[in-house]
Design an enzyme around this catalytic site. Structure first.
Site, PDB file in Angstrom:
ATOM      1  N   CYS A   1       2.142  28.494  61.441  1.00  0.00           N
ATOM      2  CA  CYS A   1       0.423  29.575  62.529  1.00  0.00           C
ATOM      3  C   CYS A   1      -0.098  30.739  61.201  1.00  0.00           C
ATOM      4  O   CYS A   1      -1.348  30.949  61.977  1.00  0.00           O
ATOM      5  CB  CYS A   1       1.371  30.200  63.662  1.00  0.00           C
ATOM      6  SG  CYS A   1       2.289  29.474  64.056  1.00  0.00           S
TER       7      CYS A   1
ATOM      8  N   CYS B   1      21.968  56.970  51.670  1.00  0.00           N
ATOM      9  CA  CYS B   1      21.427  58.413  52.015  1.00  0.00           C
ATOM     10  C   CYS B   1      23.028  59.333  52.653  1.00  0.00           C
ATOM     11  O   CYS B   1      23.173  59.801  52.065  1.00  0.00           O
ATOM     12  CB  CYS B   1      20.468  58.745  52.394  1.00  0.00           C
ATOM     13  SG  CYS B   1      18.707  58.750  51.396  1.00  0.00           S
TER      14      CYS B   1
ATOM     15  N   CYS C   1      17.578  65.311  55.884  1.00  0.00           N
ATOM     16  CA  CYS C   1      16.654  64.725  54.580  1.00  0.00           C
ATOM     17  C   CYS C   1      16.309  65.792  54.063  1.00  0.00           C
ATOM     18  O   CYS C   1      16.293  65.287  53.176  1.00  0.00           O
ATOM     19  CB  CYS C   1      16.252  64.032  55.689  1.00  0.00           C
ATOM     20  SG  CYS C   1      16.319  62.782  56.162  1.00  0.00           S
TER      21      CYS C   1
ATOM     22  N   ARG D   1      18.288  51.713  52.727  1.00  0.00           N
ATOM     23  CA  ARG D   1      18.289  52.806  51.280  1.00  0.00           C
ATOM     24  C   ARG D   1      19.075  53.983  52.888  1.00  0.00           C
ATOM     25  O   ARG D   1      19.293  55.131  52.196  1.00  0.00           O
ATOM     26  CB  ARG D   1      17.055  53.340  51.129  1.00  0.00           C
ATOM     27  CG  ARG D   1      16.785  54.238  50.306  1.00  0.00           C
ATOM     28  CD  ARG D   1      17.462  54.599  49.237  1.00  0.00           C
ATOM     29  NE  ARG D   1      18.551  55.027  49.223  1.00  0.00           N
ATOM     30  CZ  ARG D   1      19.037  56.157  48.461  1.00  0.00           C
ATOM     31  NH1 ARG D   1      18.467  55.623  47.122  1.00  0.00           N
ATOM     32  NH2 ARG D   1      20.123  56.328  48.361  1.00  0.00           N
TER      33      ARG D   1
ATOM     34  N   CYS E   1       8.314  36.081  64.702  1.00  0.00           N
ATOM     35  CA  CYS E   1       8.158  35.107  65.077  1.00  0.00           C
ATOM     36  C   CYS E   1       9.524  33.650  64.855  1.00  0.00           C
ATOM     37  O   CYS E   1       9.283  32.943  64.509  1.00  0.00           O
ATOM     38  CB  CYS E   1       7.180  34.953  63.446  1.00  0.00           C
ATOM     39  SG  CYS E   1       5.830  35.791  63.247  1.00  0.00           S
TER      40      CYS E   1
ATOM     41  N   CYS F   1       6.575  29.535  58.403  1.00  0.00           N
ATOM     42  CA  CYS F   1       5.638  30.447  58.430  1.00  0.00           C
ATOM     43  C   CYS F   1       3.864  30.480  58.409  1.00  0.00           C
ATOM     44  O   CYS F   1       3.253  30.500  59.268  1.00  0.00           O
ATOM     45  CB  CYS F   1       5.428  31.692  57.626  1.00  0.00           C
ATOM     46  SG  CYS F   1       7.237  32.291  57.315  1.00  0.00           S
TER      47      CYS F   1
ATOM     48  N   CYS G   1      17.490  67.684  50.797  1.00  0.00           N
ATOM     49  CA  CYS G   1      16.868  66.876  49.029  1.00  0.00           C
ATOM     50  C   CYS G   1      15.420  67.056  48.818  1.00  0.00           C
ATOM     51  O   CYS G   1      14.533  66.955  48.304  1.00  0.00           O
ATOM     52  CB  CYS G   1      17.337  65.751  49.148  1.00  0.00           C
ATOM     53  SG  CYS G   1      19.890  66.273  48.891  1.00  0.00           S
ATOM     54  N   HIS G   2      14.622  66.533  50.278  1.00  0.00           N
ATOM     55  CA  HIS G   2      13.555  65.715  49.863  1.00  0.00           C
ATOM     56  C   HIS G   2      12.391  66.509  50.077  1.00  0.00           C
ATOM     57  O   HIS G   2      11.312  66.258  49.803  1.00  0.00           O
ATOM     58  CB  HIS G   2      13.806  63.858  50.770  1.00  0.00           C
ATOM     59  CG  HIS G   2      14.575  62.828  50.377  1.00  0.00           C
ATOM     60  ND1 HIS G   2      14.232  62.863  48.649  1.00  0.00           N
ATOM     61  CD2 HIS G   2      16.219  62.961  50.643  1.00  0.00           C
ATOM     62  CE1 HIS G   2      15.584  61.788  48.519  1.00  0.00           C
ATOM     63  NE2 HIS G   2      16.282  61.636  49.756  1.00  0.00           N
TER      64      HIS G   2
END
Lengths: 275, 109, 140
Positions: free
Chosen positions: A96, A236, A191, A232, A128, A93, A194-195
């Site tokens: 560059c 869920c 989603c 994650r 990359c 990495c 719940c959220h």
């Protein structure tokens, strides 16, 4: 069947009020914005809250000191990897990018839409690796990938999330929004159930958060490693007995764009600590 | 595991002679407890850091016996007296025989 | 309280708050053995030792524990409800700045955590703390 599931859902989420919390998150003298006025496009919310707000004092404390934050074990590993040559081109990495600090300001704008496609931090890292280094791409949620995205994200910690949702991004953002509100799986939940509808309420012995992703990748006490956003999402979906979309697939990328935008105004918190 | 174990320590750069300071240490390690089973139902063998020591200029500060109930990426915090300028030496002992070491200098001022 | 898998799934919808609590440590004899090995059978009295643990642990994987006993030569930590009760033993050297230690431990369920200090005069002191380990939600 619908009715039954609806009843079980209301029972699932208890009535205990969320501890409220007026605590603030300061790391190494820097104030991290964990509450903000909700962006106009998150029209069902008045205020947005980082997941940190919903955790216990002990879990919160783990993120208040970089030494005590276990995620930094992995950040340290990424610092070593940054200058480690890999692939056919004999590059690292650092060949560059002199200093990882040059990525300051990138994380709050991710993901982006380029030529109609959502580009995430993982895509940039693997771009990359494959195009410039001649190295194998890392798996989406692998230890190497999450460590590197944590290190890059950390460079922007404290900077406000500001993901672009209009222009080229609009179509993908709409697709992500559609997914956010679509009920799926045997429990027939979206989603939002719940959220958005129940954040702050208990789900079993746990406080539901708004599902903000400003702290990802996040170190979870549950699995004691860094977790990607898509990892994650997958968890869920499994919890609501749905067949998860593929990590790195177009559905999760669109959802990531939409969710990231719901956190516009919160600070980048990478790498956070959660339950 | 040995290749992944990376020690981290936090030591102040400066102390007054005779001052008591707080040291924090963490090492990346799975701390496989020996209680878990793999997907075929076979017990995963125990593999942990079983001992940690901290010394200053050859004198012991603390010597800790660790058991499988210590969390992944073991964290230890303790206090040390700094009688003079010198070097803290931290050592972790792995079940597999590996020994991980790191050290940190401290000045008096 | 015994929960079958089926009961558990149903119960999960009703906000089961904590893992079941039992009055006796499940591994009582192992705990006694550990204590005997540390004390050599000497009397253990409470006091002069402070054990700081959260009342409720959000996740049993990582429970912060702090123990302090001025005048101690060593301190043993026990998780009385774990299959292996021994957790750690801090042995203090000549340059120890305080007879205290702080670490993060694993607790399999709600239980008593115990600290026993061997004092420099050869006597033993103990302290206990109950830590409730939650079963978590989607997070746990």
């Amino acid at each position: 069947m619908r009715t039954l599931l609806a009843i079980s859902l209301s029972a699932l989420v208890g009535s205990l009020a969320w501890a409220g919390e007026d605590s603030s998150l300061v790391i190494d003298g820097e104030e991290i914005k964990i509450r903000a006025t909700a962006p106009a496009h998150a029209d069902a919310l008045d205020e947005v809250y980082s997941g940190w707000v919903f955790r216990t004092d002990e879990t919160q404390a783990l993120q208040m000191d970089d030494f005590e934050n276990p995620a930094f074990v992995f950040v340290d590993q990424a610092i070593d990897m940054f200058s480690k040559v890999d692939g056919t081109e004999g590059k690292s990495c650092a060949s560059c990018h002199d200093d990882v600090a040059e990525f300051a300001g990138l994380r709050p704008t991710m993901p982006r839409v380029v030529d109609g496609e959502v580009v995430t931090m993982e895509d940039m890292v693997n771009g990359c690796r494959t195009k410039r280094m001649g190295a194998e791409p890392w798996k989406w949620s692998s230890a190497s990938m999450t460590a590197m995205t944590a290190l890059i994200g950390l460079q922007s910690r404290g900077t406000e999330i500001n993901v672009k949702i209009d222009g080229d991004a609009a179509a993908q953002w709409e697709a992500g929004k559609e997914l956010y509100y679509t009920r799926v799986g045997q429990l027939d939940m979206s989603c939002a159930n719940c959220h958005e509808d129940n954040y702050g309420n208990m789900i079993r012995a746990d406080h539901l958060s708004q599902g903000q992703i400003n702290g990802f990748p996040t170190y979870r006490l549950k699995n004691t490693k860094l977790n990607s956003v898509h990892g994650r999402f997958k968890g869920c979906m499994e919890n609501i007995r749905a067949t998860p979309f593929k990590e790195g697939g177009e559905e999760f990328k669109a959802l990531e764009l939409y969710l990231a935008s719901r956190g516009n105004g919160l600070s980048v918190e990478t790498p956070s600590v959660r339950n | 595991m040995a290749k992944d174990a990376k020690p981290r320590v936090k030591v102040p750069k400066l102390a007054a002679a005779g001052e008591t300071i707080t040291l924090k240490t963490m090492i990346s390690h799975k701390m496989e407890s020996g209680q878990r089973k793999d997907s075929d139902g076979n017990k995963i063998p125990r593999s942990i850091i079983n001992r940690f020591t901290c010394d200053f200029n050859g004198q012991n500060v603390i010597n800790v016996t660790l058991e499988p109930a210590i969390s992944t990426n073991p964290y230890l915090q303790f206090d040390a007296v700094v009688p003079e300028a010198g070097e803290f030496k931290f050592t972790w002992y792995d079940d597999d025989g590996s020994v991980y070491e790191t050290s940190k200098k401290i000045a008096i001022g | 309280m015994t929960l079958s898998r089926r009961d558990f799934v149903i119960g999960a919808g009703c906000g089961v708050a904590f893992a079941s609590m039992s009055s006796l440590p499940a591994y009582a004899s192992l705990v006694e053995d550990s204590i005997a090995a540390f004390t050599g059978g000497a009397d253990v009295v409470s006091g002069d030792i402070v054990l700081d643990a959260p009342e409720i642990a959000e996740n049993g994987n990582t429970v912060p524990i702090e123990v302090s006993a001025p005048g101690a030569a060593s301190i043993m930590l026990l998780a009385t409800g774990n299959p292996v009760p021994a957790v750690a033993t801090f042995n203090f050297g000549p340059l120890s700045g305080s007879r205290s230690g702080n670490t993060r431990i694993r607790l399999i369920k709600t239980q008593e955590v115990m600290a026993i200090a061997k004092m420099e005069d050869g006597s033993f002191r103990s302290a206990q703390a109950t830590v409730k380990v939650t079963i978590g939600g989607c997070g746990g």
